[in-house]
Scaffold this motif. Structure first.
Motif, PDB file in Angstrom:
ATOM      1  N   LYS A 134       0.825  -1.216   0.000  1.00  0.00           N
ATOM      2  CA  LYS A 134       0.000   0.000   0.000  1.00  0.00           C
ATOM      3  C   LYS A 134       0.861   1.268   0.000  1.00  0.00           C
ATOM      4  O   LYS A 134       0.419   2.319  -0.452  1.00  0.00           O
ATOM      5  CB  LYS A 134      -0.942   0.013   1.209  1.00  0.00           C
ATOM      6  N   LEU A 135       2.093   1.154   0.499  1.00  0.00           N
ATOM      7  CA  LEU A 135       2.999   2.310   0.479  1.00  0.00           C
ATOM      8  C   LEU A 135       3.421   2.597  -0.958  1.00  0.00           C
ATOM      9  O   LEU A 135       3.351   3.731  -1.420  1.00  0.00           O
ATOM     10  CB  LEU A 135       4.222   2.047   1.367  1.00  0.00           C
ATOM     11  N   GLY A 136       3.841   1.551  -1.674  1.00  0.00           N
ATOM     12  CA  GLY A 136       4.229   1.708  -3.073  1.00  0.00           C
ATOM     13  C   GLY A 136       3.050   2.042  -3.968  1.00  0.00           C
ATOM     14  O   GLY A 136       3.221   2.594  -5.059  1.00  0.00           O
ATOM     15  N   ALA A 137       1.861   1.723  -3.513  1.00  0.00           N
ATOM     16  CA  ALA A 137       0.660   1.977  -4.311  1.00  0.00           C
ATOM     17  C   ALA A 137       0.419   3.463  -4.541  1.00  0.00           C
ATOM     18  O   ALA A 137      -0.267   3.838  -5.492  1.00  0.00           O
ATOM     19  CB  ALA A 137      -0.563   1.346  -3.645  1.00  0.00           C
ATOM     20  N   GLU A 138       1.002   4.319  -3.708  1.00  0.00           N
ATOM     21  CA  GLU A 138       0.869   5.773  -3.898  1.00  0.00           C
ATOM     22  C   GLU A 138       1.409   6.180  -5.273  1.00  0.00           C
ATOM     23  O   GLU A 138       0.764   6.917  -6.013  1.00  0.00           O
ATOM     24  CB  GLU A 138       1.623   6.509  -2.785  1.00  0.00           C
ATOM     25  N   PHE A 139       2.583   5.661  -5.600  1.00  0.00           N
ATOM     26  CA  PHE A 139       3.214   5.944  -6.892  1.00  0.00           C
ATOM     27  C   PHE A 139       2.360   5.388  -8.035  1.00  0.00           C
ATOM     28  O   PHE A 139       2.136   6.054  -9.047  1.00  0.00           O
ATOM     29  CB  PHE A 139       4.617   5.324  -6.897  1.00  0.00           C
ATOM     30  N   LEU A 140       1.864   4.160  -7.876  1.00  0.00           N
ATOM     31  CA  LEU A 140       1.029   3.530  -8.905  1.00  0.00           C
ATOM     32  C   LEU A 140      -0.277   4.300  -9.092  1.00  0.00           C
ATOM     33  O   LEU A 140      -0.760   4.474 -10.213  1.00  0.00           O
ATOM     34  CB  LEU A 140       0.734   2.074  -8.534  1.00  0.00           C
ATOM     35  N   PHE A 141      -0.831   4.760  -7.984  1.00  0.00           N
ATOM     36  CA  PHE A 141      -2.091   5.506  -8.019  1.00  0.00           C
ATOM     37  C   PHE A 141      -1.920   6.806  -8.821  1.00  0.00           C
ATOM     38  O   PHE A 141      -2.781   7.179  -9.622  1.00  0.00           O
ATOM     39  CB  PHE A 141      -2.543   5.810  -6.586  1.00  0.00           C
ATOM     40  N   GLN A 142      -0.790   7.463  -8.622  1.00  0.00           N
ATOM     41  CA  GLN A 142      -0.504   8.694  -9.364  1.00  0.00           C
ATOM     42  C   GLN A 142      -0.354   8.411 -10.853  1.00  0.00           C
ATOM     43  O   GLN A 142      -0.832   9.171 -11.697  1.00  0.00           O
ATOM     44  CB  GLN A 142       0.754   9.373  -8.806  1.00  0.00           C
ATOM     45  N   LYS A 143       0.304   7.300 -11.184  1.00  0.00           N
ATOM     46  CA  LYS A 143       0.480   6.938 -12.599  1.00  0.00           C
ATOM     47  C   LYS A 143      -0.864   6.564 -13.237  1.00  0.00           C
ATOM     48  O   LYS A 143      -1.091   6.833 -14.418  1.00  0.00           O
ATOM     49  CB  LYS A 143       1.473   5.777 -12.734  1.00  0.00           C
ATOM     50  N   LEU A 199      -7.931   7.261 -14.224  1.00  0.00           N
ATOM     51  CA  LEU A 199      -8.398   6.295 -13.232  1.00  0.00           C
ATOM     52  C   LEU A 199      -8.156   6.869 -11.841  1.00  0.00           C
ATOM     53  O   LEU A 199      -7.152   7.539 -11.605  1.00  0.00           O
ATOM     54  CB  LEU A 199      -7.647   4.962 -13.388  1.00  0.00           C
ATOM     55  N   ASP A 200      -9.081   6.598 -10.917  1.00  0.00           N
ATOM     56  CA  ASP A 200      -8.942   7.113  -9.560  1.00  0.00           C
ATOM     57  C   ASP A 200      -9.682   6.220  -8.569  1.00  0.00           C
ATOM     58  O   ASP A 200     -10.047   5.089  -8.900  1.00  0.00           O
ATOM     59  CB  ASP A 200      -9.424   8.573  -9.476  1.00  0.00           C
ATOM     60  N   GLU A 201      -9.920   6.755  -7.370  1.00  0.00           N
ATOM     61  CA  GLU A 201     -10.553   5.952  -6.310  1.00  0.00           C
ATOM     62  C   GLU A 201     -12.041   5.694  -6.571  1.00  0.00           C
ATOM     63  O   GLU A 201     -12.667   4.939  -5.829  1.00  0.00           O
ATOM     64  CB  GLU A 201     -10.354   6.608  -4.944  1.00  0.00           C
ATOM     65  N   THR A 202     -12.586   6.288  -7.625  1.00  0.00           N
ATOM     66  CA  THR A 202     -13.998   6.031  -7.952  1.00  0.00           C
ATOM     67  C   THR A 202     -14.156   5.205  -9.226  1.00  0.00           C
ATOM     68  O   THR A 202     -15.247   4.730  -9.521  1.00  0.00           O
ATOM     69  CB  THR A 202     -14.774   7.359  -8.142  1.00  0.00           C
ATOM     70  N   PHE A 203     -13.058   5.032  -9.975  1.00  0.00           N
ATOM     71  CA  PHE A 203     -13.144   4.256 -11.212  1.00  0.00           C
ATOM     72  C   PHE A 203     -11.787   3.640 -11.547  1.00  0.00           C
ATOM     73  O   PHE A 203     -10.811   4.348 -11.780  1.00  0.00           O
ATOM     74  CB  PHE A 203     -13.591   5.144 -12.387  1.00  0.00           C
ATOM     75  N   GLY A 204     -11.756   2.310 -11.544  1.00  0.00           N
ATOM     76  CA  GLY A 204     -10.603   1.577 -12.055  1.00  0.00           C
ATOM     77  C   GLY A 204      -9.401   1.440 -11.146  1.00  0.00           C
ATOM     78  O   GLY A 204      -8.598   0.523 -11.339  1.00  0.00           O
ATOM     79  N   ALA A 205      -9.226   2.344 -10.184  1.00  0.00           N
ATOM     80  CA  ALA A 205      -8.028   2.283  -9.335  1.00  0.00           C
ATOM     81  C   ALA A 205      -8.372   2.345  -7.855  1.00  0.00           C
ATOM     82  O   ALA A 205      -7.574   2.810  -7.039  1.00  0.00           O
ATOM     83  CB  ALA A 205      -7.059   3.402  -9.712  1.00  0.00           C
ATOM     84  N   LEU A 245      -5.917   0.852  -5.322  1.00  0.00           N
ATOM     85  CA  LEU A 245      -4.653   1.549  -5.075  1.00  0.00           C
ATOM     86  C   LEU A 245      -4.828   2.802  -4.213  1.00  0.00           C
ATOM     87  O   LEU A 245      -3.847   3.427  -3.818  1.00  0.00           O
ATOM     88  CB  LEU A 245      -4.012   1.972  -6.405  1.00  0.00           C
ATOM     89  N   ALA A 246      -6.076   3.177  -3.945  1.00  0.00           N
ATOM     90  CA  ALA A 246      -6.348   4.411  -3.202  1.00  0.00           C
ATOM     91  C   ALA A 246      -5.846   4.310  -1.759  1.00  0.00           C
ATOM     92  O   ALA A 246      -5.748   3.214  -1.200  1.00  0.00           O
ATOM     93  CB  ALA A 246      -7.843   4.710  -3.226  1.00  0.00           C
ATOM     94  N   ALA A 247      -5.539   5.450  -1.195  1.00  0.00           N
ATOM     95  CA  ALA A 247      -5.072   5.486   0.201  1.00  0.00           C
ATOM     96  C   ALA A 247      -6.187   5.034   1.139  1.00  0.00           C
ATOM     97  O   ALA A 247      -7.341   5.415   0.956  1.00  0.00           O
ATOM     98  CB  ALA A 247      -4.630   6.897   0.564  1.00  0.00           C
ATOM     99  N   PRO A 248      -5.865   4.220   2.134  1.00  0.00           N
ATOM    100  CA  PRO A 248      -6.881   3.800   3.102  1.00  0.00           C
ATOM    101  C   PRO A 248      -7.271   4.953   4.021  1.00  0.00           C
ATOM    102  O   PRO A 248      -6.558   5.959   4.103  1.00  0.00           O
ATOM    103  CB  PRO A 248      -6.182   2.687   3.888  1.00  0.00           C
ATOM    104  N   ASP A 249      -8.392   4.807   4.702  1.00  0.00           N
ATOM    105  CA  ASP A 249      -8.806   5.811   5.693  1.00  0.00           C
ATOM    106  C   ASP A 249      -7.691   5.978   6.722  1.00  0.00           C
ATOM    107  O   ASP A 249      -7.137   4.988   7.195  1.00  0.00           O
ATOM    108  CB  ASP A 249     -10.093   5.372   6.404  1.00  0.00           C
TER     109      ASP A 249
END
Length: 196
Positions: free
Chosen positions: A121-130, A136-142, A145-149
């Motif tokens: 989940k730490l590395g997912a920050e970079f993937l989420f940005q890419k 794609l974002d926390e509401t569609f497709g990604a 990879l979104a940051a947890p609460d």
């Protein structure tokens, strides 16, 4: 005295980090080679691999022994998020197998598998940005990879505290070491399958 106290990394999390450095590097190279951000189609294949790995771990995220140690463990699982992401792409959910799910694991072994999942989940920050470049974002497709609460760092710190504090004997430590390496190798298998 535990096996870990004889090593140069007295904290279990540090030891597992050092032990998995090589398989982690291999996995990162494999991900790059498959170019998951080259297209939405490629990214959907990557999501399918993520789903299969989370499917492997789904039972661990609900294991009462582990939930007693990490109270928010069930909501940390990303299998549902990955399933929704696949639906966004119109991609069928791949069939997972039961080889990991059906295994009886001790607490040390289970925590090591979760160490790999939670650490990602730490590395997912970079993937989420890419992924944002593919719209794609926390509401569609990604979603997966979104940051947890509460944020990535806080979730990781609280998990590591439990991991480092768990009382394990030398055999449990050995199993934990092997499990952490196996988890990286397992994700690589899923990745190769989904990009085949």
């Amino acid at each position: 005295m535990s096996a870990s106290s004889h090593l140069s990394h007295p904290l279990r999390s540090q030891r597992l980090n050092a032990l998995t450095h090589e398989p982690h590097e291999r996995l990162e190279a494999l991900v790059k080679a498959h170019e998951p951000f080259a297209s939405r189609e490629n990214f959907a294949r990557f999501v399918a691999a993520q789903y299969l790995f989370q499917y492997d771990l789904q039972k661990l995220y609900r294991d009462p022994r582990l939930v007693a140690l990490v109270d928010d463990l069930p909501v940390r699982c990303r299998v549902a998020a990955a399933r929704l992401d696949l639906a966004d792409f119109g991609v069928p959910v791949p069939a997972g197998d039961e080889s990991i799910r059906s295994r009886e694991m001790g607490v040390g072994e289970a925590l090591a598998w979760l160490f790999v999942s939670e650490g990602s989940k730490l590395g997912a920050e970079f993937l989420f940005q890419k992924a944002a470049a593919l719209q794609l974002d926390e509401t569609f497709g990604a979603r997966h990879l979104a940051a947890p609460d509460g944020g990535r760092a806080q979730g990781w710190k609280s998990f590591v505290k439990v991991l480092d504090g768990a009382a394990l004997d030398s055999e449990q430590e050995r199993r934990a070491d092997a499990a952490a390496i196996e988890a990286f190798e397992r994700f690589a298998v899923h990745l190769e399958r989904c990009f085949a």
